[in-house]
Design an enzyme around this catalytic site. Structure first.
Site, short mmCIF file in Angstrom:
data_model
loop_
_atom_site.label_atom_id
_atom_site.label_comp_id
_atom_site.label_asym_id
_atom_site.label_seq_id
_atom_site.Cartn_x
_atom_site.Cartn_y
_atom_site.Cartn_z
N SER A 238 0.82 -1.22 0.00
CA SER A 238 0.00 0.00 0.00
C SER A 238 0.86 1.27 0.00
O SER A 238 1.98 1.28 0.49
CB SER A 238 -0.91 0.03 1.24
OG SER A 238 -1.64 -1.16 1.36
N1 SAH Z 1 -0.54 -5.07 4.18
C1 SAH Z 1 0.09 -5.40 2.93
C2 SAH Z 1 -0.80 -5.09 1.74
C3 SAH Z 1 -0.81 -6.20 0.79
S1 SAH Z 1 -2.11 -6.15 -0.42
C4 SAH Z 1 1.45 -4.75 2.82
O1 SAH Z 1 1.75 -3.86 3.64
O2 SAH Z 1 2.23 -5.13 1.95
C5 SAH Z 1 -3.39 -7.08 0.38
C6 SAH Z 1 -3.05 -8.50 0.75
O3 SAH Z 1 -4.28 -9.11 1.16
C7 SAH Z 1 -2.52 -9.37 -0.39
O4 SAH Z 1 -1.29 -9.92 0.01
C8 SAH Z 1 -3.58 -10.45 -0.57
O5 SAH Z 1 -3.07 -11.72 -0.91
C9 SAH Z 1 -4.22 -10.47 0.81
N2 SAH Z 1 -5.57 -11.04 0.84
C10 SAH Z 1 -6.59 -10.89 -0.04
N3 SAH Z 1 -7.67 -11.59 0.35
C11 SAH Z 1 -7.32 -12.20 1.52
C12 SAH Z 1 -8.00 -13.07 2.41
N4 SAH Z 1 -9.26 -13.49 2.20
N5 SAH Z 1 -7.35 -13.52 3.51
C13 SAH Z 1 -6.07 -13.13 3.76
N6 SAH Z 1 -5.36 -12.31 2.95
C14 SAH Z 1 -5.98 -11.85 1.84
#
Ligand code: SAH
Length: 212
Positions: A60
């Protein structure tokens, strides 16, 4: 790339955009965001922009990380145990871990979780529990969080996340499909009443069901 000047510039930008919590700004200013990216992208780590982390996912934008973190901290009373849905690179996890005693984080893509675990270990962060699971269902055991922060957007708020809020617990979550709204939900005491407040338009990856 990692100079104090580069990081200070990012912090000034966040302040200009209205981020005001001194602890959040300090932690973001001291956290090496470049370590959460592949080397080819690390020179862009201190730009205020979202960046790819593989598997179609993104780290993000710092402004969003700051805004979500300060909203969570500002709206919660005591914040001992926080759940993050979507570990991704582990960057947001590491920011939370420097501000609250216990962080629990769920990710549905195993290789991302493995990399995040290694980064947190290298940074000496020890107050984080990681789980490979579908975060739509939160983390059913302990199932009581003072704060929950989702970094992926569901079309509507999963009931499990509401159920797992402790009394006066706070949820910060992007909601929607194409148009998404960052939303703050607060549980009223120990009741099943939830107060919802829409914060701003955002763009997150979708919350997907099942494991990848
Ligand atoms: N907090 C992260 C943002 C990553 S983007 C950072 O700082 O890098 C959002 C993440 O949510 C992705 O890695 C994606 O795989 C995960 N995601 C999406 N749906 C999900 C679910 N149902 N359960 C767990 N993770 C999920």
């Amino acid at each position: 790339m990692t100079s104090k000047r580069t990081r200070d510039r990012l912090i000034n930008r966040l302040v200009d955009q209205g981020v005001s919590d001194a602890r959040v700004l300090e932690v973001i200013g001291n956290t090496p965001r470049h370590l959460f990216l592949d080397e080819a992208l690390s020179h862009r780590a201190y730009e205020d922009t979202a960046l790819p982390i593989g598997h179609g996912q993104t780290l993000s934008q710092p402004y969003i990380v700051a805004r979500m973190t300060e909203t969570l901290i500002g709206a919660a009373g005591q914040l001992n145990r926080v759940l993050e849905v979507g570990t991704g690179s582990g960057y947001q996890t590491s920011i939370l871990a420097q501000l609250v005693p216990e962080v629990w984080s769920v990710e549905r893509i195993k290789p991302l979780q493995d990399k995040a675990r290694e980064r947190l270990r290298l940074l000496g962060i020890k107050n984080v529990s990681l789980k490979y699971a579908d975060g739509t269902f939160g983390w059913p055991e302990p199932a009581q969080f003072d704060g929950i922060l989702s970094t992926a957007a569901p079309r509507s708020i999963p009931q499990s996340l509401l159920d797992q809020l402790a009394p006066n617990g706070v949820l910060v979550i992007p909601v929607g499909a194409e148009a998404q709204t960052l939303t703050l939900v607060i549980r009223e005491g120990d009741t099943d009443n939830f107060i919802e407040q829409k914060l701003e338009e955002v763009k997150f990856v979708p919350l997907l069901s099942g494991l990848s």
